[in-house]
Design a protein around this motif. Structure first.
Motif, PDB file in Angstrom:
ATOM      1  N   GLY A 217       6.015  -7.951  -2.217  1.00  0.00           N
ATOM      2  CA  GLY A 217       5.599  -7.153  -0.974  1.00  0.00           C
ATOM      3  C   GLY A 217       6.420  -5.875  -1.193  1.00  0.00           C
ATOM      4  O   GLY A 217       5.807  -5.341  -0.081  1.00  0.00           O
ATOM      5  N   GLY A 218       7.743  -6.056  -1.193  1.00  0.00           N
ATOM      6  CA  GLY A 218       7.940  -4.357  -0.920  1.00  0.00           C
ATOM      7  C   GLY A 218       6.822  -2.978  -1.671  1.00  0.00           C
ATOM      8  O   GLY A 218       7.016  -2.225  -0.553  1.00  0.00           O
ATOM      9  N   MET A 219       6.745  -3.397  -2.581  1.00  0.00           N
ATOM     10  CA  MET A 219       5.526  -2.700  -3.133  1.00  0.00           C
ATOM     11  C   MET A 219       4.282  -2.201  -1.989  1.00  0.00           C
ATOM     12  O   MET A 219       3.648  -1.079  -1.864  1.00  0.00           O
ATOM     13  N   CYS A 220       3.580  -4.143  -2.115  1.00  0.00           N
ATOM     14  CA  CYS A 220       2.970  -2.904  -0.049  1.00  0.00           C
ATOM     15  C   CYS A 220       3.295  -2.477   0.712  1.00  0.00           C
ATOM     16  O   CYS A 220       2.573  -1.656   1.304  1.00  0.00           O
ATOM     17  N   ARG A 221       4.297  -2.416   1.007  1.00  0.00           N
ATOM     18  CA  ARG A 221       5.134  -2.386   2.245  1.00  0.00           C
ATOM     19  C   ARG A 221       5.554  -0.862   2.219  1.00  0.00           C
ATOM     20  O   ARG A 221       4.924   0.272   2.374  1.00  0.00           O
ATOM     21  N   PHE A 222       5.764  -0.251   1.052  1.00  0.00           N
ATOM     22  CA  PHE A 222       6.180   1.659   0.822  1.00  0.00           C
ATOM     23  C   PHE A 222       5.016   1.806   0.480  1.00  0.00           C
ATOM     24  O   PHE A 222       4.643   2.938   0.942  1.00  0.00           O
ATOM     25  N   ALA A 223       3.671   1.470  -0.191  1.00  0.00           N
ATOM     26  CA  ALA A 223       2.390   1.985   0.224  1.00  0.00           C
ATOM     27  C   ALA A 223       1.449   2.384   0.986  1.00  0.00           C
ATOM     28  O   ALA A 223       1.016   3.440   1.051  1.00  0.00           O
ATOM     29  N   ARG A 224       1.903   1.556   1.867  1.00  0.00           N
ATOM     30  CA  ARG A 224       1.577   1.690   3.560  1.00  0.00           C
ATOM     31  C   ARG A 224       1.909   3.099   4.124  1.00  0.00           C
ATOM     32  O   ARG A 224       1.854   4.117   4.540  1.00  0.00           O
ATOM     33  N   GLN A 225       3.621   3.082   4.424  1.00  0.00           N
ATOM     34  CA  GLN A 225       4.383   3.927   4.437  1.00  0.00           C
ATOM     35  C   GLN A 225       4.744   5.304   3.737  1.00  0.00           C
ATOM     36  O   GLN A 225       5.119   6.830   4.410  1.00  0.00           O
ATOM     37  N   THR A 226       4.383   5.310   2.292  1.00  0.00           N
ATOM     38  CA  THR A 226       5.093   6.375   1.867  1.00  0.00           C
ATOM     39  C   THR A 226       3.736   7.845   1.888  1.00  0.00           C
ATOM     40  O   THR A 226       2.610   6.849   2.727  1.00  0.00           O
ATOM     41  N   GLU A 227       3.931   8.804   1.656  1.00  0.00           N
ATOM     42  CA  GLU A 227       3.044  10.122   1.968  1.00  0.00           C
ATOM     43  C   GLU A 227       2.438  10.025   0.827  1.00  0.00           C
ATOM     44  O   GLU A 227       1.725  10.861   0.809  1.00  0.00           O
ATOM     45  N   ALA A 228       2.901  10.062  -0.451  1.00  0.00           N
ATOM     46  CA  ALA A 228       2.813   9.876  -2.014  1.00  0.00           C
ATOM     47  C   ALA A 228       0.933   9.987  -1.699  1.00  0.00           C
ATOM     48  O   ALA A 228       0.937   8.806  -1.300  1.00  0.00           O
ATOM     49  N   LYS A 229       0.267  10.469  -2.684  1.00  0.00           N
ATOM     50  CA  LYS A 229      -1.249   9.600  -2.802  1.00  0.00           C
ATOM     51  C   LYS A 229      -1.228   9.507  -3.548  1.00  0.00           C
ATOM     52  O   LYS A 229      -2.446   8.590  -4.222  1.00  0.00           O
ATOM     53  N   GLU A 230      -0.217   9.912  -4.926  1.00  0.00           N
ATOM     54  CA  GLU A 230      -0.472   9.264  -6.017  1.00  0.00           C
ATOM     55  C   GLU A 230       0.902   8.226  -6.437  1.00  0.00           C
ATOM     56  O   GLU A 230       1.726   8.431  -6.624  1.00  0.00           O
ATOM     57  N   ILE A 231       0.721   6.602  -6.236  1.00  0.00           N
ATOM     58  CA  ILE A 231       2.046   5.971  -6.507  1.00  0.00           C
ATOM     59  C   ILE A 231       1.599   5.163  -7.758  1.00  0.00           C
ATOM     60  O   ILE A 231       0.138   4.467  -8.507  1.00  0.00           O
ATOM     61  N   ALA A 232       2.165   4.629  -9.591  1.00  0.00           N
ATOM     62  CA  ALA A 232       2.174   4.093 -10.120  1.00  0.00           C
ATOM     63  C   ALA A 232       2.863   2.674 -10.140  1.00  0.00           C
ATOM     64  O   ALA A 232       3.706   2.658  -8.976  1.00  0.00           O
ATOM     65  N   ILE A 233       2.355   1.310 -10.384  1.00  0.00           N
ATOM     66  CA  ILE A 233       2.259   0.877 -10.083  1.00  0.00           C
ATOM     67  C   ILE A 233       3.098  -0.156 -11.553  1.00  0.00           C
ATOM     68  O   ILE A 233       2.125  -0.650 -12.406  1.00  0.00           O
ATOM     69  N   GLY A 234       4.226  -0.797 -11.349  1.00  0.00           N
ATOM     70  CA  GLY A 234       4.984  -1.096 -12.847  1.00  0.00           C
ATOM     71  C   GLY A 234       4.916  -2.673 -12.343  1.00  0.00           C
ATOM     72  O   GLY A 234       6.115  -3.004 -12.171  1.00  0.00           O
ATOM     73  N   THR A 235       4.209  -3.384 -12.608  1.00  0.00           N
ATOM     74  CA  THR A 235       3.955  -4.817 -11.418  1.00  0.00           C
ATOM     75  C   THR A 235       2.554  -5.773 -12.735  1.00  0.00           C
ATOM     76  O   THR A 235       2.079  -4.686 -13.354  1.00  0.00           O
ATOM     77  N   GLU A 236       2.604  -6.455 -12.524  1.00  0.00           N
ATOM     78  CA  GLU A 236       1.520  -7.640 -12.785  1.00  0.00           C
ATOM     79  C   GLU A 236      -0.044  -6.882 -12.064  1.00  0.00           C
ATOM     80  O   GLU A 236       0.236  -6.931 -10.352  1.00  0.00           O
ATOM     81  N   ILE A 237      -0.667  -6.264 -13.045  1.00  0.00           N
ATOM     82  CA  ILE A 237      -1.701  -5.768 -12.254  1.00  0.00           C
ATOM     83  C   ILE A 237      -2.778  -6.519 -10.891  1.00  0.00           C
ATOM     84  O   ILE A 237      -3.398  -6.082 -10.658  1.00  0.00           O
ATOM     85  N   GLY A 238      -2.638  -7.592 -11.266  1.00  0.00           N
ATOM     86  CA  GLY A 238      -3.201  -8.348  -9.894  1.00  0.00           C
ATOM     87  C   GLY A 238      -3.382  -7.359  -8.217  1.00  0.00           C
ATOM     88  O   GLY A 238      -3.941  -7.378  -7.614  1.00  0.00           O
ATOM     89  N   ILE A 239      -2.184  -7.044  -8.139  1.00  0.00           N
ATOM     90  CA  ILE A 239      -1.757  -6.438  -7.273  1.00  0.00           C
ATOM     91  C   ILE A 239      -2.500  -5.196  -6.740  1.00  0.00           C
ATOM     92  O   ILE A 239      -2.386  -4.479  -5.332  1.00  0.00           O
ATOM     93  N   ILE A 240      -3.006  -4.185  -7.587  1.00  0.00           N
ATOM     94  CA  ILE A 240      -3.901  -3.085  -7.264  1.00  0.00           C
ATOM     95  C   ILE A 240      -4.818  -3.616  -6.729  1.00  0.00           C
ATOM     96  O   ILE A 240      -5.493  -3.044  -5.657  1.00  0.00           O
ATOM     97  N   HIS A 241      -5.394  -4.106  -6.211  1.00  0.00           N
ATOM     98  CA  HIS A 241      -6.245  -5.582  -5.730  1.00  0.00           C
ATOM     99  C   HIS A 241      -6.160  -4.842  -4.523  1.00  0.00           C
ATOM    100  O   HIS A 241      -6.783  -4.478  -3.773  1.00  0.00           O
ATOM    101  N   ARG A 242      -5.470  -5.706  -3.918  1.00  0.00           N
ATOM    102  CA  ARG A 242      -4.672  -5.540  -2.325  1.00  0.00           C
ATOM    103  C   ARG A 242      -4.103  -4.494  -2.322  1.00  0.00           C
ATOM    104  O   ARG A 242      -4.722  -3.350  -0.567  1.00  0.00           O
ATOM    105  N   LEU A 243      -3.610  -3.196  -2.951  1.00  0.00           N
ATOM    106  CA  LEU A 243      -3.007  -2.151  -2.993  1.00  0.00           C
ATOM    107  C   LEU A 243      -4.135  -0.811  -2.299  1.00  0.00           C
ATOM    108  O   LEU A 243      -4.479  -0.358  -1.716  1.00  0.00           O
ATOM    109  N   ARG A 244      -5.376  -0.946  -3.364  1.00  0.00           N
ATOM    110  CA  ARG A 244      -6.769  -0.216  -3.079  1.00  0.00           C
ATOM    111  C   ARG A 244      -7.013  -0.996  -1.433  1.00  0.00           C
ATOM    112  O   ARG A 244      -7.609   0.424  -1.473  1.00  0.00           O
TER     113      ARG A 244
END
Ligand code: 13P
Ligand code: SF4
Length: 306
Positions: A217-244
Motif C-alpha cells: 500500500g505504501g508503494m502505491c502511495r509513493f508512486a502517486r506522490q513521487t516526482e520520479a518518472k521511473e520506479i523500480a519495484i522490489g516485490t511480487e510483480i502482481g502489483i505492477i498492474h495496479r501501479l501502471r
C-alpha cells in the motif's frame, strides 16, 4: 480469452447482487481479479476494510491468512477464499505449538506476530502487525524484549529502526528471497534515475540498496506522490498492474521477474464465480481461537498505519 473473461465478469457481478457481497483483493492478485474487486489493497487496508464492511459475504482474493483475518474480525459474515489451497508458505513456517515452546524459552518477551501467520499463532501473540505498521506497533509497546514471528527479514528491518531487543523466528517469504542484490545493481546501471522501492520481506542486503522500504500500500502511495518518472519495484510483480493503471505517465520496472507468489495466482475469475455459486470454500476460525486472535488484531487496528 477476452470474451471468456467478459462472460465470467458478467456472471460474477450478477451473483454479487443476489446477496450483499464485497470483493476484496490483495495488490498481488492477477490483473483481471484486481479489476473486478470492490477494493484492492495491502494486508492492513484489507483488514480495515473487512472490519467495517456491511456486506454479508466477503469474497477474499488473497491468501488463507488474509481470509482468516477477515473471519476473525467478522464472525457473522461468510468469508469465501476462492481457492482453499492459496496458502502463505511463510505463515506455515511456525505453528502455535512451536511458538509456545519459544515463549517458554523467553518468558519475559512480548510476542509480536506478522499478520502473515495462522489464527492459532495470532492467538498465542500479544499483538499483530503488518508491513505498513510494524515499526509503529513495536515502538508503541511498553516492552524491552520482543519475540517477533515468523518473518526474520521484516524482523531484522524493524531491529534497524528500534532500540528494543528483537528475538527473530527464522521464517521468510520464498518469493521475496528471490530478489537479489545483483538484480538491483543491474537495474541501477540500466535505469540510473530510477527510485528503488522494496518490500521489508526482502533480504537485508537488498533493503540496504533501496531508496524506500514500504508495504504494498505504501508503494502505491509513493508512486502517486513521487516526482520520479521511473520506479523500480522490489516485490511480487502482481502489483505492477495496479501501479501502471494508476500512474500512466510513469514507468514501473520489476526488480526481478522471478518474484511471483504462486499462491496469490491461484485465485482466478473462474474460481471466484464457482465460490459465489456454491458459497464455498468458506474460511471460518473456531470461536475459542478467534477471540484470542482478535485481541491481537484489534490492538494492531487501534494503532493503524505507520
Ligand atoms: P503487504 O501487507 O505489504 O500487502 O504484504 C503482504 C504480503 O504478503 C507480502 O508478501
Ligand atoms: Fe506469503 Fe510471500 Fe506470498 Fe506474501 S508473497 S503471501 S509472504 S508467500
Amino acid at each position: 480469452m477476452e470474451d471468456r473473461n467478459a462472460e465470467l465478469i458478467e456472471k460474477i457481478l450478477s451473483l454479487k447482487q443476489r446477496r450483499s457481497t464485497v470483493i476484496l483483493a490483495h495488490n498481488y492478485q492477477l490483473g483481471e481479479v484486481q479489476d473486478i474487486a470492490d477494493f484492492v489493497g495491502d494486508s492492513l487496508a484489507l483488514s480495515q476494510n473487512a472490519a467495517k464492511t456491511d456486506a454479508e459475504v466477503i469474497v477474499f482474493c488473497g491468501v488463507h491468512f488474509m481470509a482468516e483475518t477477515a473471519s476473525i474480525l467478522c464472525p457473522d459474515k461468510t468469508v469465501l477464499l476462492p481457492d482453499i489451497n492459496a496458502g502463505c508458505p511463510m505463515a506455515n513456517m511456525i505453528t502455535a505449538e512451536k511458538l509456545r515452546e519459544k515463549k517458554r524459552e523467553f518468558p519475559g518477551a512480548t510476542v509480536v506476530c506478522y499478520v502473515n501467520s495462522t489464527a492459532e499463532v495470532k492467538a498465542e501473540s500479544n499483538v499483530c502487525c503488518t508491513s505498513a505498521n510494524a515499526v509503529k506497533v513495536i515502538e508503541s509497546l511498553d516492552a524491552r524484549e520482543i519475540l517477533f514471528v515468523p518473518d526474520q527479514y521484516l524482523g531484522h528491518y524493524i531491529s534497524t529502526k528500534t532500540d528494543k531487543k528483537m528475538i527473530l523466528w527464522p521464517g521468510f517469504c520464498p518469493t521475496h528471497v528471490k530478489i537479489r542484490v545483483q538484480d538491483i545493481t543491474r537495474l541501477k546501471l540500466e535505469y540510473p534515475q530510477a527510485k528503488v522501492v522494496v518490500h521489508p520481506e526482502c533480504r537485508p542486503e537488498v533493503i540496504a540498496l533501496a531508496d524506500e522500504v514500504l508495504s504494498t500500500g505504501g508503494m502505491c502511495r509513493f508512486a502517486r506522490q513521487t516526482e520520479a518518472k521511473e520506479i523500480a519495484i522490489g516485490t511480487e510483480i502482481g502489483i505492477i498492474h495496479r501501479l501502471r493503471k494508476e500512474n500512466p505517465g510513469k514507468k514501473f520496472i520489476p526488480v526481478s521477474e522471478q518474484a511471483v507468489c504462486p499462491n496469490m495466482k491461484l485465485i482466478t475469475l473462474e474460481k471466484m464465480l464457482w465460490a459465489l455459486e456454491e458459497m464455498a470454500p468458506e474460511v471460518k476460525v473456531p470461536e475459542e481461537i478467534r477471540l484470542k486472535a482478535k485481541a491481537a488484531v484489534d490492538k494492531m487496528l487501534e494503532i493503524g498505519r505507520g
